[in-house]
Design a protein around this motif. Structure first.
Motif, short mmCIF file in Angstrom:
data_model
loop_
_atom_site.label_atom_id
_atom_site.label_comp_id
_atom_site.label_asym_id
_atom_site.label_seq_id
_atom_site.Cartn_x
_atom_site.Cartn_y
_atom_site.Cartn_z
N THR A 34 0.83 -1.20 0.00
CA THR A 34 0.00 0.00 0.00
C THR A 34 0.87 1.25 0.00
O THR A 34 0.55 2.25 -0.66
N VAL A 35 1.97 1.22 0.74
CA VAL A 35 2.91 2.35 0.77
C VAL A 35 3.41 2.65 -0.64
O VAL A 35 3.44 3.80 -1.08
N ALA A 39 2.39 5.87 -3.23
CA ALA A 39 3.47 6.68 -3.82
C ALA A 39 3.25 6.82 -5.33
O ALA A 39 3.39 7.91 -5.89
N ARG A 40 2.88 5.70 -5.99
CA ARG A 40 2.62 5.76 -7.44
C ARG A 40 1.39 6.62 -7.75
O ARG A 40 1.36 7.32 -8.76
N LEU A 43 -0.62 9.92 -3.73
CA LEU A 43 -1.48 10.20 -2.59
C LEU A 43 -0.64 10.53 -1.36
O LEU A 43 -0.84 11.56 -0.70
N VAL A 44 0.30 9.65 -1.04
CA VAL A 44 1.31 9.96 -0.01
C VAL A 44 2.65 9.66 -0.65
O VAL A 44 3.11 8.51 -0.66
N GLU A 45 3.28 10.67 -1.19
CA GLU A 45 4.57 10.50 -1.86
C GLU A 45 5.70 10.57 -0.84
O GLU A 45 5.61 11.30 0.16
N PRO A 46 6.76 9.81 -1.05
CA PRO A 46 7.92 9.90 -0.15
C PRO A 46 8.58 11.26 -0.27
O PRO A 46 9.08 11.61 -1.33
N VAL A 53 15.50 4.82 -5.18
CA VAL A 53 15.45 4.44 -3.77
C VAL A 53 14.56 5.46 -3.07
O VAL A 53 15.00 6.55 -2.73
N LYS A 54 13.31 5.10 -2.90
CA LYS A 54 12.34 6.02 -2.30
C LYS A 54 12.55 6.07 -0.80
O LYS A 54 12.76 5.05 -0.14
N LEU A 55 12.44 7.28 -0.25
CA LEU A 55 12.66 7.48 1.17
C LEU A 55 11.53 8.33 1.76
O LEU A 55 11.25 9.43 1.27
#
Length: 226
Positions: A34-35, A39-40, A43-46, A53-55
């Protein structure tokens, strides 16, 4: 009350971090699939890094909780509520600073955080705990944003004090859970335990730390991996 400069640094650090997807999922209590999906979907982007390397940041952990909680039915209602949470998280952190509330102060003994989100997605900041309106609406309509997180079978730890002797403080050790009053992360303690499977021996390596603190750290990491 904390010096305003210190508090400002803590607020800014909430948008730093940082956590890779698996760690963000474990600490927020939201499934890692879901995380990535959110991100894609933007909605809740890192907020620390959106590249290969998403953070995710500490504030992102709160945002993940807001969206996941809002999108699941509450005990008192059967509707799902869409959310665009990051602006609300930013507003809440700004209000913390305006009120001079340092929720990450190690010296605070509060049993709960002053950050609560209601069933409409509004984040409340209250120095005295749960908003008074919750007494009329029912506790199921409010979520302690930094407290232990549970929706169905999913669970996430307290984001302030995951265990009595453990702390999470934005700006310290990249927001990683650690032994209170130290720079020893729970991950480091658990990794050491893999090589020295004797908690008493590990405690002997660190003057001033009791065996129980390392037991908390190791058990905490095992709970995140479960």
């Amino acid at each position: 009350m904390e010096d305003r400069g210190v508090l400002s640094a803590r607020i800014r650090a909430a948008f730093d971090g940082c956590y890779e997807a698996q760690r963000a999922a474990a600490l927020s209590g939201v499934p890692v699939s879901t995380v990535y999906l959110w991100a894609r979907q933007q909605l809740v982007e890192p907020s620390v890094s959106r590249r290969r390397v998403k953070l995710w940041s500490y504030a992102d952990l709160m945002a993940l909780r807001v969206v996941y909680w809002l999108r699941h039915p509450k005990q008192s209602q059967n509707r799902r509520i869409a959310a665009s949470p990051m602006p609300r998280v930013r507003e809440a952190l700004a209000e913390l600073e305006n009120l001079g509330l340092d929720i990450w102060d190690d010296r605070s003994g509060a049993a709960y955080s002053p950050l609560h989100v209601d069933a409409a997605g509004k984040i409340w900041v209250h120095a005295d705990g749960i908003p008074a309106t919750s007494r009329q609406q029912g506790i199921a309509d409010f979520l302690d944003l930094l407290g232990p997180f549970a929706v169905g079978q999913l669970k996430g730890p307290d984001l302030l004090r995951p265990r009595p002797s453990l702390r999470i403080i934005p700006g310290k050790l990249s927001g990683e859970p650690h032994l209170a009053g130290s720079r020893i992360t729970t991950q480091a303690a658990a990794a050491l335990y893999e090589h020295i499977p004797d908690v008493a021996q590990i405690a002997d390596l660190y003057a001033g730390f009791e065996v129980g603190i390392f037991e908390e750290a190791i058990q905490f990491e095992h709970s995140l991996a479960a």
